[in-house]
Design a protein around this motif. Structure first.
Motif, PDB file in Angstrom:
ATOM      1  N   TYR A  36      46.343  38.684  45.463  1.00  0.00           N
ATOM      2  CA  TYR A  36      45.368  39.623  44.920  1.00  0.00           C
ATOM      3  C   TYR A  36      44.011  39.347  45.565  1.00  0.00           C
ATOM      4  CZ  TYR A  36      48.875  39.567  41.174  1.00  0.00           C
ATOM      5  OH  TYR A  36      50.044  39.609  40.461  1.00  0.00           O
ATOM      6  N   GLN A  38      39.784  40.095  44.675  1.00  0.00           N
ATOM      7  CA  GLN A  38      38.856  40.515  43.645  1.00  0.00           C
ATOM      8  C   GLN A  38      37.444  40.480  44.200  1.00  0.00           C
ATOM      9  OE1 GLN A  38      38.394  37.925  40.182  1.00  0.00           O
ATOM     10  NE2 GLN A  38      38.242  39.709  38.848  1.00  0.00           N
ATOM     11  N   LYS A  41      32.459  41.495  40.197  1.00  0.00           N
ATOM     12  CA  LYS A  41      32.357  42.393  39.061  1.00  0.00           C
ATOM     13  C   LYS A  41      33.491  43.423  39.005  1.00  0.00           C
ATOM     14  CE  LYS A  41      28.224  40.796  37.925  1.00  0.00           C
ATOM     15  NZ  LYS A  41      27.976  39.994  36.715  1.00  0.00           N
ATOM     16  N   SER A  43      37.892  44.301  39.066  1.00  0.00           N
ATOM     17  CA  SER A  43      39.151  43.736  38.615  1.00  0.00           C
ATOM     18  C   SER A  43      40.004  43.299  39.800  1.00  0.00           C
ATOM     19  CB  SER A  43      39.910  44.758  37.772  1.00  0.00           C
ATOM     20  OG  SER A  43      41.010  44.157  37.130  1.00  0.00           O
ATOM     21  N   LEU A  44      41.082  42.629  39.483  1.00  0.00           N
ATOM     22  CA  LEU A  44      42.016  42.199  40.520  1.00  0.00           C
ATOM     23  C   LEU A  44      42.723  43.397  41.132  1.00  0.00           C
ATOM     24  CD1 LEU A  44      43.491  39.408  38.317  1.00  0.00           C
ATOM     25  CD2 LEU A  44      42.473  38.948  40.541  1.00  0.00           C
ATOM     26  N   LEU A  46      46.036  44.141  43.655  1.00  0.00           N
ATOM     27  CA  LEU A  46      47.184  43.580  44.355  1.00  0.00           C
ATOM     28  C   LEU A  46      47.107  43.939  45.828  1.00  0.00           C
ATOM     29  CD1 LEU A  46      49.985  42.158  44.207  1.00  0.00           C
ATOM     30  CD2 LEU A  46      50.970  44.432  43.876  1.00  0.00           C
ATOM     31  N   PHE A  91      37.223  37.059  46.612  1.00  0.00           N
ATOM     32  CA  PHE A  91      37.977  36.022  45.897  1.00  0.00           C
ATOM     33  C   PHE A  91      39.446  36.380  46.027  1.00  0.00           C
ATOM     34  CE2 PHE A  91      38.346  32.565  43.052  1.00  0.00           C
ATOM     35  CZ  PHE A  91      39.239  32.879  42.046  1.00  0.00           C
ATOM     36  N   ILE A  93      43.383  35.387  45.189  1.00  0.00           N
ATOM     37  CA  ILE A  93      44.136  34.601  44.223  1.00  0.00           C
ATOM     38  C   ILE A  93      45.615  34.960  44.303  1.00  0.00           C
ATOM     39  CG2 ILE A  93      43.775  36.202  42.296  1.00  0.00           C
ATOM     40  CD1 ILE A  93      43.371  33.664  40.521  1.00  0.00           C
ATOM     41  N   PHE A 110      49.065  31.636  37.822  1.00  0.00           N
ATOM     42  CA  PHE A 110      48.098  31.954  38.854  1.00  0.00           C
ATOM     43  C   PHE A 110      47.563  30.706  39.512  1.00  0.00           C
ATOM     44  CE2 PHE A 110      47.331  36.508  38.352  1.00  0.00           C
ATOM     45  CZ  PHE A 110      47.933  36.752  37.138  1.00  0.00           C
TER      46      PHE A 110
ATOM     47  N   ILE B  43      42.491  31.973  36.615  1.00  0.00           N
ATOM     48  CA  ILE B  43      43.122  32.883  35.657  1.00  0.00           C
ATOM     49  C   ILE B  43      44.251  32.164  34.929  1.00  0.00           C
ATOM     50  CG2 ILE B  43      44.511  34.980  35.419  1.00  0.00           C
ATOM     51  CD1 ILE B  43      42.986  36.140  37.759  1.00  0.00           C
ATOM     52  N   ILE B  86      41.620  40.157  30.616  1.00  0.00           N
ATOM     53  CA  ILE B  86      42.212  41.234  31.398  1.00  0.00           C
ATOM     54  C   ILE B  86      43.591  41.554  30.857  1.00  0.00           C
ATOM     55  CG2 ILE B  86      42.953  41.947  33.720  1.00  0.00           C
ATOM     56  CD1 ILE B  86      41.088  39.709  34.811  1.00  0.00           C
ATOM     57  N   LEU B  99      51.824  43.807  38.922  1.00  0.00           N
ATOM     58  CA  LEU B  99      50.956  44.097  37.787  1.00  0.00           C
ATOM     59  C   LEU B  99      49.950  45.177  38.143  1.00  0.00           C
ATOM     60  CD1 LEU B  99      50.052  40.561  36.371  1.00  0.00           C
ATOM     61  CD2 LEU B  99      51.903  42.083  35.680  1.00  0.00           C
ATOM     62  N   PHE B 101      46.237  46.205  36.721  1.00  0.00           N
ATOM     63  CA  PHE B 101      45.242  45.537  35.901  1.00  0.00           C
ATOM     64  C   PHE B 101      44.258  46.507  35.275  1.00  0.00           C
ATOM     65  CE2 PHE B 101      46.231  41.224  37.081  1.00  0.00           C
ATOM     66  CZ  PHE B 101      46.823  41.354  38.323  1.00  0.00           C
ATOM     67  N   GLY B 102      43.818  46.171  34.074  1.00  0.00           N
ATOM     68  CA  GLY B 102      42.673  46.838  33.488  1.00  0.00           C
ATOM     69  C   GLY B 102      41.404  46.299  34.124  1.00  0.00           C
ATOM     70  N   GLN B 103      40.288  46.900  33.734  1.00  0.00           N
ATOM     71  CA  GLN B 103      39.009  46.539  34.355  1.00  0.00           C
ATOM     72  C   GLN B 103      38.477  45.211  33.855  1.00  0.00           C
ATOM     73  OE1 GLN B 103      39.764  49.024  32.234  1.00  0.00           O
ATOM     74  NE2 GLN B 103      38.346  50.724  32.508  1.00  0.00           N
ATOM     75  N   ARG B 106      34.382  41.521  29.470  1.00  0.00           N
ATOM     76  CA  ARG B 106      33.578  40.292  29.561  1.00  0.00           C
ATOM     77  C   ARG B 106      33.110  39.923  28.167  1.00  0.00           C
ATOM     78  NH1 ARG B 106      31.519  37.778  33.827  1.00  0.00           N
ATOM     79  NH2 ARG B 106      32.111  39.558  35.128  1.00  0.00           N
TER      80      ARG B 106
END
Lengths: 119, 111
Positions: A36, A38, A41, A43-44, A46, A91, A93, A110, B43, B86, B99, B101-103, B106
């Protein structure tokens, strides 16, 4: 419990160089690992699915010649960012799923992530 | 519209408060994952559920398959719960699936 280790945790490189990131499953066999990316700010996202002994499956928009994935063993997958540019700073991961015989639980583990900065 | 939607995007609360984070998804799934991402980026998988409810310590996750909705609850919240939470959906069989993912939400818990 199951552990996935990622290395390096951070790397700074010059534009045009290649960077290799390793993802290891320490106490279980992972026939499939995921990579993944990122951005800050966000989201991840894929990038690709890494399959042991076969070619990786890349998501739409991810250049397979730029992000080389090798999954040569059941415990190691590597992501190589070739000819890195500043826009590749992100980033990265990995994750792996625990497969125990036929009972793949689907639970994901992870890595700690690798922060890449390309100057 | 994203396939997985979370709310709220940001949540600030005082220590001890009961926290709820919501997640809605638009297509059928085989499992719903709740993940916790720490400030350093690491994570941790909190829950994987396909029906009903799961509890682990002060964390509770529920899912309603008919309504395509899941919630993550934190009881007696603590500053160390501050992180990005998340939710992510997975489809297909029990094999290692991708997967969506949602946003992320925080969460900040103030002492």
């Amino acid at each position: 419990g199951a552990v996935v280790s990622q290395h390096p945790s951070w790397v700074i490189c010059k534009s045009g160089t290649s960077v290799k990131i390793e993802c290891r499953s320490l106490d279980f066999q992972a026939t499939t690992m995921f990579w993944y990316r990122q951005f800050p700010k966000q989201s991840l996202m894929l990038m690709a699915t890494s399959n042991e002994g076969s070619k990786a499956t890349y998501e739409q928009g991810v250049e397979k010649d730029k992000f080389l994935i090798n999954h040569a063993s059941l415990t190691l997958s590597t992501l190589t960012v070739t000819s890195a540019h500043p826009e590749d700073s992100s980033f990265y991961i990995c994750s792996a799923s625990w497969a125990s015989g036929r009972a793949n639980t689907g639970e994901l583990f992870f890595g700690e992530g690798s922060r890449l900065t390309v100057l | 519209k994203n396939e997985v939607e979370q709310s709220p995007q940001n949540l600030t609360a005082q220590e001890g408060e009961f926290i709820t984070i919501n997640c809605s998804y638009s297509v059928g799934i085989s499992a719903l994952h709740w993940l916790q991402q720490h400030p350093g980026g690491g994570i941790v998988s909190l829950f994987m559920l396909s029906s009903g409810k799961k509890k682990h310590g002060r964390l509770i996750a529920t899912i309603n398959i008919q309504e395509k909705h899941s919630s993550l609850h934190i009881t007696a919240s603590h500053p160390r719960d501050s992180a990005v939470y998340i939710c992510a959906s997975s489809r297909g069989g029990k094999g290692a699936q991708k997967l969506v993912f949602g946003q992320g939400t925080r969460l900040t818990i103030n002492p």
